[in-house]
Write a protein that holds these residues in place. Structure first.
Motif, PDB file in Angstrom:
ATOM      1  N   MET A  78      -7.344 -75.674  -5.489  1.00 14.92           N
ATOM      2  CA  MET A  78      -7.517 -74.316  -6.005  1.00 14.92           C
ATOM      3  C   MET A  78      -8.909 -74.131  -6.603  1.00 14.92           C
ATOM      4  SD  MET A  78      -6.196 -71.333  -6.464  1.00 14.92           S
ATOM      5  CE  MET A  78      -4.437 -71.562  -6.210  1.00 14.92           C
ATOM      6  N   ARG A  79      -9.360 -75.145  -7.352  1.00 14.10           N
ATOM      7  CA  ARG A  79     -10.702 -75.056  -7.947  1.00 14.10           C
ATOM      8  C   ARG A  79     -11.770 -74.922  -6.859  1.00 14.10           C
ATOM      9  NH1 ARG A  79      -9.097 -79.532 -10.889  1.00 14.10           N
ATOM     10  NH2 ARG A  79     -10.751 -80.836  -9.990  1.00 14.10           N
ATOM     11  N   LYS A  80     -11.617 -75.726  -5.785  1.00 19.32           N
ATOM     12  CA  LYS A  80     -12.602 -75.688  -4.699  1.00 19.32           C
ATOM     13  C   LYS A  80     -12.615 -74.327  -4.014  1.00 19.32           C
ATOM     14  CE  LYS A  80     -14.142 -78.011  -0.476  1.00 19.32           C
ATOM     15  NZ  LYS A  80     -14.483 -76.732   0.182  1.00 19.32           N
ATOM     16  N   LEU A  81     -11.429 -73.759  -3.797  1.00 16.26           N
ATOM     17  CA  LEU A  81     -11.312 -72.457  -3.162  1.00 16.26           C
ATOM     18  C   LEU A  81     -12.051 -71.392  -3.980  1.00 16.26           C
ATOM     19  CD1 LEU A  81      -9.887 -70.762  -0.898  1.00 16.26           C
ATOM     20  CD2 LEU A  81      -8.025 -70.412  -2.543  1.00 16.26           C
ATOM     21  N   VAL A  82     -11.762 -71.369  -5.278  1.00 14.83           N
ATOM     22  CA  VAL A  82     -12.391 -70.382  -6.164  1.00 14.83           C
ATOM     23  C   VAL A  82     -13.896 -70.646  -6.248  1.00 14.83           C
ATOM     24  CG1 VAL A  82     -12.497 -69.524  -8.532  1.00 14.83           C
ATOM     25  CG2 VAL A  82     -10.275 -69.986  -7.483  1.00 14.83           C
TER      26      VAL A  82
ATOM     27  N   ILE B 198     -21.753 -69.847 -21.240  1.00 15.04           N
ATOM     28  CA  ILE B 198     -20.723 -69.604 -20.220  1.00 15.04           C
ATOM     29  C   ILE B 198     -20.395 -68.110 -20.254  1.00 15.04           C
ATOM     30  CG2 ILE B 198     -18.304 -69.997 -19.615  1.00 15.04           C
ATOM     31  CD1 ILE B 198     -18.661 -72.894 -20.504  1.00 15.04           C
ATOM     32  N   ALA B 199     -20.488 -67.462 -19.079  1.00 15.03           N
ATOM     33  CA  ALA B 199     -20.333 -66.005 -19.020  1.00 15.03           C
ATOM     34  C   ALA B 199     -18.877 -65.570 -18.913  1.00 15.03           C
ATOM     35  CB  ALA B 199     -21.123 -65.449 -17.839  1.00 15.03           C
ATOM     36  N   LEU B 200     -18.023 -66.457 -18.347  1.00 11.74           N
ATOM     37  CA  LEU B 200     -16.630 -66.078 -18.106  1.00 11.74           C
ATOM     38  C   LEU B 200     -15.804 -67.330 -17.840  1.00 11.74           C
ATOM     39  CD1 LEU B 200     -15.360 -63.062 -16.114  1.00 11.74           C
ATOM     40  CD2 LEU B 200     -14.565 -65.322 -15.385  1.00 11.74           C
ATOM     41  N   VAL B 201     -14.513 -67.293 -18.218  1.00 13.68           N
ATOM     42  CA  VAL B 201     -13.614 -68.422 -18.003  1.00 13.68           C
ATOM     43  C   VAL B 201     -12.433 -67.966 -17.140  1.00 13.68           C
ATOM     44  CG1 VAL B 201     -12.105 -70.140 -19.086  1.00 13.68           C
ATOM     45  CG2 VAL B 201     -14.217 -69.438 -20.240  1.00 13.68           C
ATOM     46  N   ILE B 202     -12.151 -68.717 -16.080  1.00 12.38           N
ATOM     47  CA  ILE B 202     -10.952 -68.503 -15.256  1.00 12.38           C
ATOM     48  C   ILE B 202     -10.001 -69.636 -15.595  1.00 12.38           C
ATOM     49  CG2 ILE B 202     -10.028 -68.396 -12.912  1.00 12.38           C
ATOM     50  CD1 ILE B 202     -12.800 -67.381 -12.019  1.00 12.38           C
ATOM     51  N   LEU B 203      -8.831 -69.303 -16.118  1.00 14.02           N
ATOM     52  CA  LEU B 203      -7.989 -70.299 -16.781  1.00 14.02           C
ATOM     53  C   LEU B 203      -6.552 -70.277 -16.260  1.00 14.02           C
ATOM     54  CD1 LEU B 203      -7.881 -72.316 -19.228  1.00 14.02           C
ATOM     55  CD2 LEU B 203      -7.510 -70.330 -20.689  1.00 14.02           C
ATOM     56  N   ASP B 204      -6.095 -71.399 -15.724  1.00 17.46           N
ATOM     57  CA  ASP B 204      -4.708 -71.518 -15.280  1.00 17.46           C
ATOM     58  C   ASP B 204      -3.801 -71.738 -16.491  1.00 17.46           C
ATOM     59  OD1 ASP B 204      -2.596 -71.697 -13.453  1.00 17.46           O
ATOM     60  OD2 ASP B 204      -2.753 -73.871 -13.341  1.00 17.46           O
TER      61      ASP B 204
ATOM     62  N   LYS C 292     -11.026 -63.178  -2.800  1.00 19.42           N
ATOM     63  CA  LYS C 292     -11.955 -62.046  -2.782  1.00 19.42           C
ATOM     64  C   LYS C 292     -11.655 -61.066  -3.912  1.00 19.42           C
ATOM     65  CE  LYS C 292     -13.091 -62.088   2.150  1.00 19.42           C
ATOM     66  NZ  LYS C 292     -13.026 -61.346   3.434  1.00 19.42           N
ATOM     67  N   ILE C 293     -10.345 -60.857  -4.172  1.00 17.68           N
ATOM     68  CA  ILE C 293      -9.952 -59.975  -5.281  1.00 17.68           C
ATOM     69  C   ILE C 293     -10.369 -60.591  -6.607  1.00 17.68           C
ATOM     70  CG2 ILE C 293      -7.988 -58.999  -6.529  1.00 17.68           C
ATOM     71  CD1 ILE C 293      -8.578 -57.526  -3.969  1.00 17.68           C
ATOM     72  N   LEU C 294     -10.174 -61.903  -6.747  1.00 20.82           N
ATOM     73  CA  LEU C 294     -10.572 -62.590  -7.975  1.00 20.82           C
ATOM     74  C   LEU C 294     -12.063 -62.419  -8.222  1.00 20.82           C
ATOM     75  CD1 LEU C 294     -10.073 -64.504 -10.374  1.00 20.82           C
ATOM     76  CD2 LEU C 294     -10.375 -66.423  -8.805  1.00 20.82           C
ATOM     77  N   VAL C 295     -12.865 -62.633  -7.196  1.00 20.04           N
ATOM     78  CA  VAL C 295     -14.318 -62.493  -7.336  1.00 20.04           C
ATOM     79  C   VAL C 295     -14.686 -61.052  -7.691  1.00 20.04           C
ATOM     80  CG1 VAL C 295     -16.533 -62.608  -6.119  1.00 20.04           C
ATOM     81  CG2 VAL C 295     -14.854 -64.431  -5.816  1.00 20.04           C
ATOM     82  N   ALA C 296     -13.978 -60.097  -7.094  1.00 20.72           N
ATOM     83  CA  ALA C 296     -14.238 -58.683  -7.411  1.00 20.72           C
ATOM     84  C   ALA C 296     -13.945 -58.399  -8.882  1.00 20.72           C
ATOM     85  CB  ALA C 296     -13.382 -57.779  -6.524  1.00 20.72           C
ATOM     86  N   ARG C 297     -12.870 -58.993  -9.394  1.00 24.61           N
ATOM     87  CA  ARG C 297     -12.540 -58.806 -10.822  1.00 24.61           C
ATOM     88  C   ARG C 297     -13.610 -59.456 -11.708  1.00 24.61           C
ATOM     89  NH1 ARG C 297      -6.620 -58.742 -10.988  1.00 24.61           N
ATOM     90  NH2 ARG C 297      -6.044 -57.288  -9.339  1.00 24.61           N
ATOM     91  N   VAL C 298     -14.042 -60.649 -11.305  1.00 21.89           N
ATOM     92  CA  VAL C 298     -15.100 -61.344 -12.062  1.00 21.89           C
ATOM     93  C   VAL C 298     -16.343 -60.460 -12.134  1.00 21.89           C
ATOM     94  CG1 VAL C 298     -16.750 -63.264 -11.979  1.00 21.89           C
ATOM     95  CG2 VAL C 298     -14.311 -63.698 -11.596  1.00 21.89           C
ATOM     96  N   GLU C 299     -16.746 -59.937 -10.984  1.00 18.80           N
ATOM     97  CA  GLU C 299     -17.955 -59.103 -10.940  1.00 18.80           C
ATOM     98  C   GLU C 299     -17.787 -57.831 -11.766  1.00 18.80           C
ATOM     99  OE1 GLU C 299     -20.053 -60.132  -6.705  1.00 18.80           O
ATOM    100  OE2 GLU C 299     -18.326 -58.786  -6.635  1.00 18.80           O
ATOM    101  N   ALA C 300     -16.582 -57.232 -11.716  1.00 18.15           N
ATOM    102  CA  ALA C 300     -16.330 -56.009 -12.480  1.00 18.15           C
ATOM    103  C   ALA C 300     -16.433 -56.266 -13.981  1.00 18.15           C
ATOM    104  CB  ALA C 300     -14.953 -55.443 -12.137  1.00 18.15           C
TER     105      ALA C 300
END
Length: 224
Positions: free
Chosen positions: A15-19, A49-55, A109-117
């Protein structure tokens, strides 16, 4: 221009590699951690660190506890990843100050779009862009709020919500409109997300919190 750093925390390396692959394509610098303990180590050792994606589900320290600790020390935007349909998880996440919530499985792609937003909204304001309502002063450039001259601590989403209220003072705002403007995407979750944020915002504003009026059956309005 220096690349923005994003910390991706998940115990599944796949999952980490995919993201990571999707974020790197968008020119982000990606840091990784495989459990909550490692996540906190990386967070404290790395600067800016600009943002954290956290499981949520992780060994050693779970995502909720990592989120709590980060929130005690930082307002960095946090996106939580959790099991689909876990509504209570979602509400807990927003209570803890999570900025976005994405259910697995999800589209990278949706995750990246949210990150960018999120990053776009966090940095979109020009210098000296300040708005005020009855002693509540919102400094968009510094991402700071003062009430009668005293600074108050708000999470990223609370700040965005208050900014939206002040910019639309006197206008009745539906929950749908608030979600579309503050969350910046078509949010399909429960409207209690907004109610939770409003409740916390009212509390932090003290007496001024009474200015956020409930418009029954519709949403909210900021007025004296």
């Amino acid at each position: 221009m220096e690349r923005l750093k994003i910390l991706v925390v998940d115990d599944e390396s796949r999952m980490r590699k995919l993201v990571r692959d999707f974020l790197v394509k968008k020119d982000f610098e990606v840091l990784e951690a495989g459990d909550g303990e490692e996540a906190l180590d990386v967070f404290y050792n790395e600067k800016n660190i600009a943002l954290v994606i956290l499981d949520v589900m992780m060994p050693k320290i779970n995502g909720w506890d990592v989120c709590r600790e980060i929130r005690e020390n930082s307002k960095v935007p946090i996106i939580m990843l959790t099991a689909k349909g876990a509504e209570n998880d979602e509400l807990l996440g927003f209570e803890l100050g999570v900025d976005e919530y994405i259910s697995k499985p999800f589209s990278p792609k949706i995750l990246v779009a949210r990150v960018e937003a999120i990053l776009r909204r966090a940095n979109k304001y020009s210098a000296n862009d300040t708005i005020e309502f009855e002693g509540i002063v919102v400094d968009k450039a510094a991402h700071q709020v003062t009430v009668d001259g005293k600074p108050i601590e708000l999470s990223y989403k609370e700040f965005e919500l208050l900014t939206y209220f002040v910019e639309n003072a006197g206008i009745a705002l539906s929950r749908e409109k608030i979600l579309n403007n503050v969350w910046n995407y078509d949010y399909f979750g429960d409207a209690r997300t907004i109610d939770t944020h409003v409740k916390k915002l009212r509390s932090k504003l003290g007496d001024k919190g009474e200015y956020i009026k409930t418009v029954w059956g519709m949403g909210y309005k900021l007025e004296v």
